[in-house]
Each structure stands twice: as C-alpha cells, then as structure tokens.
Design a protein around this motif. Structure first.
Motif, mmCIF file in Angstrom:
data_model
loop_
_atom_site.group_PDB
_atom_site.id
_atom_site.type_symbol
_atom_site.label_atom_id
_atom_site.label_comp_id
_atom_site.label_asym_id
_atom_site.label_seq_id
_atom_site.Cartn_x
_atom_site.Cartn_y
_atom_site.Cartn_z
ATOM 1 N N PHE A 38 0.837 -1.197 0.000
ATOM 2 C CA PHE A 38 0.000 0.000 0.000
ATOM 3 C C PHE A 38 0.878 1.256 0.000
ATOM 4 O O PHE A 38 0.664 2.170 -0.799
ATOM 5 C CB PHE A 38 -0.917 -0.043 1.224
ATOM 6 N N ALA A 39 1.871 1.298 0.882
ATOM 7 C CA ALA A 39 2.776 2.456 0.953
ATOM 8 C C ALA A 39 3.545 2.614 -0.363
ATOM 9 O O ALA A 39 3.711 3.735 -0.863
ATOM 10 C CB ALA A 39 3.741 2.298 2.124
ATOM 11 N N LEU A 40 3.977 1.508 -0.930
ATOM 12 C CA LEU A 40 4.736 1.549 -2.181
ATOM 13 C C LEU A 40 3.881 2.094 -3.318
ATOM 14 O O LEU A 40 4.366 2.867 -4.152
ATOM 15 C CB LEU A 40 5.268 0.156 -2.519
ATOM 16 N N ARG A 41 2.614 1.717 -3.359
ATOM 17 C CA ARG A 41 1.725 2.222 -4.413
ATOM 18 C C ARG A 41 1.531 3.736 -4.286
ATOM 19 O O ARG A 41 1.377 4.421 -5.285
ATOM 20 C CB ARG A 41 0.367 1.517 -4.367
ATOM 21 N N ILE A 42 1.531 4.245 -3.085
ATOM 22 C CA ILE A 42 1.363 5.695 -2.896
ATOM 23 C C ILE A 42 2.658 6.427 -3.231
ATOM 24 O O ILE A 42 2.658 7.437 -3.930
ATOM 25 C CB ILE A 42 0.947 6.020 -1.442
ATOM 26 N N LEU A 43 3.773 5.902 -2.756
ATOM 27 C CA LEU A 43 5.047 6.624 -2.825
ATOM 28 C C LEU A 43 5.868 6.330 -4.077
ATOM 29 O O LEU A 43 6.725 7.124 -4.452
ATOM 30 C CB LEU A 43 5.883 6.317 -1.578
ATOM 31 N N ASN A 44 5.655 5.158 -4.684
ATOM 32 C CA ASN A 44 6.375 4.755 -5.900
ATOM 33 C C ASN A 44 7.893 4.636 -5.716
ATOM 34 O O ASN A 44 8.618 4.595 -6.691
ATOM 35 C CB ASN A 44 6.086 5.728 -7.053
ATOM 36 N N LYS A 45 8.358 4.645 -4.477
ATOM 37 C CA LYS A 45 9.795 4.488 -4.205
ATOM 38 C C LYS A 45 9.950 3.546 -3.036
ATOM 39 O O LYS A 45 9.457 3.797 -1.935
ATOM 40 C CB LYS A 45 10.452 5.838 -3.882
ATOM 41 N N ARG A 46 10.674 2.456 -3.282
ATOM 42 C CA ARG A 46 10.836 1.408 -2.281
ATOM 43 C C ARG A 46 11.413 1.937 -0.970
ATOM 44 O O ARG A 46 10.922 1.621 0.104
ATOM 45 C CB ARG A 46 11.708 0.291 -2.863
ATOM 46 N N GLU A 47 12.454 2.769 -1.047
ATOM 47 C CA GLU A 47 13.091 3.247 0.180
ATOM 48 C C GLU A 47 12.150 4.134 1.003
ATOM 49 O O GLU A 47 12.149 4.072 2.233
ATOM 50 C CB GLU A 47 14.421 3.962 -0.106
ATOM 51 N N LEU A 48 11.337 4.938 0.324
ATOM 52 C CA LEU A 48 10.371 5.760 1.051
ATOM 53 C C LEU A 48 9.280 4.883 1.680
ATOM 54 O O LEU A 48 8.871 5.117 2.815
ATOM 55 C CB LEU A 48 9.726 6.800 0.119
ATOM 56 N N ALA A 49 8.834 3.869 0.942
ATOM 57 C CA ALA A 49 7.798 2.966 1.459
ATOM 58 C C ALA A 49 8.316 2.194 2.674
ATOM 59 O O ALA A 49 7.587 1.999 3.646
ATOM 60 C CB ALA A 49 7.334 2.006 0.372
ATOM 61 N N GLU A 50 9.585 1.762 2.619
ATOM 62 C CA GLU A 50 10.179 1.058 3.756
ATOM 63 C C GLU A 50 10.240 1.966 4.983
ATOM 64 O O GLU A 50 9.943 1.542 6.104
ATOM 65 C CB GLU A 50 11.579 0.552 3.395
ATOM 66 N N GLU A 51 10.622 3.217 4.764
ATOM 67 C CA GLU A 51 10.697 4.176 5.866
ATOM 68 C C GLU A 51 9.315 4.425 6.464
ATOM 69 O O GLU A 51 9.139 4.430 7.688
ATOM 70 C CB GLU A 51 11.290 5.498 5.341
ATOM 71 N N VAL A 52 8.320 4.601 5.606
ATOM 72 C CA VAL A 52 6.949 4.829 6.069
ATOM 73 C C VAL A 52 6.440 3.611 6.834
ATOM 74 O O VAL A 52 5.802 3.746 7.880
ATOM 75 C CB VAL A 52 6.018 5.184 4.886
ATOM 76 N N LEU A 53 6.723 2.422 6.329
ATOM 77 C CA LEU A 53 6.275 1.208 7.013
ATOM 78 C C LEU A 53 6.904 1.114 8.404
ATOM 79 O O LEU A 53 6.214 0.827 9.386
ATOM 80 C CB LEU A 53 6.629 -0.033 6.189
ATOM 81 N N GLN A 54 8.199 1.398 8.500
ATOM 82 C CA GLN A 54 8.871 1.349 9.796
ATOM 83 C C GLN A 54 8.279 2.379 10.756
ATOM 84 O O GLN A 54 7.956 2.057 11.901
ATOM 85 C CB GLN A 54 10.371 1.601 9.619
ATOM 86 N N GLU A 55 8.091 3.603 10.300
ATOM 87 C CA GLU A 55 7.496 4.647 11.146
ATOM 88 C C GLU A 55 6.081 4.267 11.571
ATOM 89 O O GLU A 55 5.672 4.518 12.707
ATOM 90 C CB GLU A 55 7.456 5.984 10.394
ATOM 91 N N SER A 56 5.343 3.660 10.644
ATOM 92 C CA SER A 56 3.960 3.265 10.933
ATOM 93 C C SER A 56 3.912 2.193 12.011
ATOM 94 O O SER A 56 3.070 2.254 12.919
ATOM 95 C CB SER A 56 3.272 2.766 9.667
ATOM 96 N N PHE A 57 4.810 1.222 11.940
ATOM 97 C CA PHE A 57 4.797 0.172 12.960
ATOM 98 C C PHE A 57 5.276 0.687 14.314
ATOM 99 O O PHE A 57 4.813 0.208 15.352
ATOM 100 C CB PHE A 57 5.564 -1.075 12.499
ATOM 101 N N VAL A 58 6.150 1.671 14.333
ATOM 102 C CA VAL A 58 6.514 2.310 15.605
ATOM 103 C C VAL A 58 5.267 2.977 16.188
ATOM 104 O O VAL A 58 4.971 2.860 17.385
ATOM 105 C CB VAL A 58 7.665 3.330 15.413
ATOM 106 N N SER A 59 4.513 3.655 15.326
ATOM 107 C CA SER A 59 3.286 4.305 15.771
ATOM 108 C C SER A 59 2.252 3.274 16.251
ATOM 109 O O SER A 59 1.588 3.478 17.266
ATOM 110 C CB SER A 59 2.708 5.141 14.625
#
Length: 192
Positions: A38-59
C-alpha cells in the motif's frame, strides 16, 4: 483463517497494547506485506515505502492501546496510519500520488479515501474527547453499541434497531438514556 482475519488482528493489537513483543512480531508478519504494498503504491519508491512502514509500525506499537474496534477494523486502522505517514512523506518530498483503486481491497481503499480524522488524529484527542471516551466506556455494552451505531456510523434509530434486531422504542430509549448518562458523567468529570 486468513493472516489478516479481523478477529485475529484485534487480539494481536490488544496484546501489543500490553507491550507483548511476540504479538507485535506476529502482527507485523501478518500485515506488513499488505501495508508495504500500500505504501509503495502511494510513494512509488521502495526506500520511502520502507521508511513509512517502519514509522507506521513504531506508531502502531506506541498507540495500539488507543485502537477502538468499534470505530474501524484493525487493518483499516493500520492502513490509515500508513496512509497518513505516506502522505506526510509526499508533502515533504513533493512527490506525485498515483493509486490504482482496482488493485486494493475494499478496507484499504476505504481507509485511503476516508475524509474522517485518521487514527493519529484520534490519538491526539483533546481533554474533552478523552473525558467523553472515558464516560462512553462506562455505558452498558448494548447502550454503547446503539449510540456508536447512531453517531459514529451515522445510522438512523430505525437502522440501528434493524441492525441490532431490537424494537425501535428500545433503541430510542437506550440512546436517550445513554446520552443522559454521558452528560451526567461529563458534568462530574468537569467539576472534578
């Protein structure tokens, strides 16, 4: 049973709220592939999606105690966190959003398209909202359910009665009495 079965995810979130590391690991394993996609489809960049996923799971780890099953399915709640983080990232990076609605399931798309405040907004409730939540939790279960259906899901009393399989008069009485109890409880907390 699916790894994203709502009941299983509710139990895992309840355990995560108690800071159960094994439950968090299970929750991550069950949901991270879908949330990452889902994050990758929004951001279109793997590294940004990975960062968002990590931040999301911390949250998710920090805020699992604020999850309210009556307001959203677990995956919808987590997807909304990812959506909000992804959009924050887009605002910071000035990237372009391209989402193909046909490739996502209904819960994910509902969370994406929702104009309602996200889970992070709900977790930053004002003192009044926290008092309301405290008083709301003191109501009897069926009264709380009737009020939640009427106000959180914007159902008419007739629709609430139909969904709960109860007479219309009963639902109207429960909602009225529940609102009176909420008012009384909030007044007491205000004076305290």
């Amino acid at each position: 049973m699916s790894s994203t079965d709502p009941e299983k995810l509710r139990k895992l979130l309840a355990a995560v709220a108690r800071k159960d590391g094994a439950a968090f690991r299970s929750l991550y394993e069950a949901t991270s592939p879908k949330l990452f996609g889902f994050a990758l489809r929004i951001l279109n960049k793997r590294e940004l999606a990975e960062e968002v996923l990590q931040e999301s799971f911390v949250s998710i780890w920090n805020n699992a105690g604020g999850y309210q099953a009556g307001l959203a399915a677990p995956l919808t709640w987590m997807t909304t966190i990812v959506r909000n983080r992804a959009f924050d990232t887009l605002r910071r990076t000035d990237a372009v959003v391209e989402i193909d609605a046909d490739t996502f399931d209904k819960d994910v798309m509902d969370a994406l398209e929702s104009t309602e405040p996200g889970p992070l907004d709900a977790l930053q409730m004002s003192a009044d909202a926290k008092a309301l939540a405290q008083c709301f939790s003191r109501l009897e279960g069926l009264h709380r359910q009737a009020i939640a259906l009427a106000f959180y899901h914007d159902l008419s009393h007739s629709e609430v009665a139909e969904q709960m399989k109860l007479p219309l008069g009963t639902v109207k009485t429960w909602v009225r009495r529940g609102l009176e109890r909420l008012r009384t409880c909030l007044t007491r907390l205000e004076r305290a």
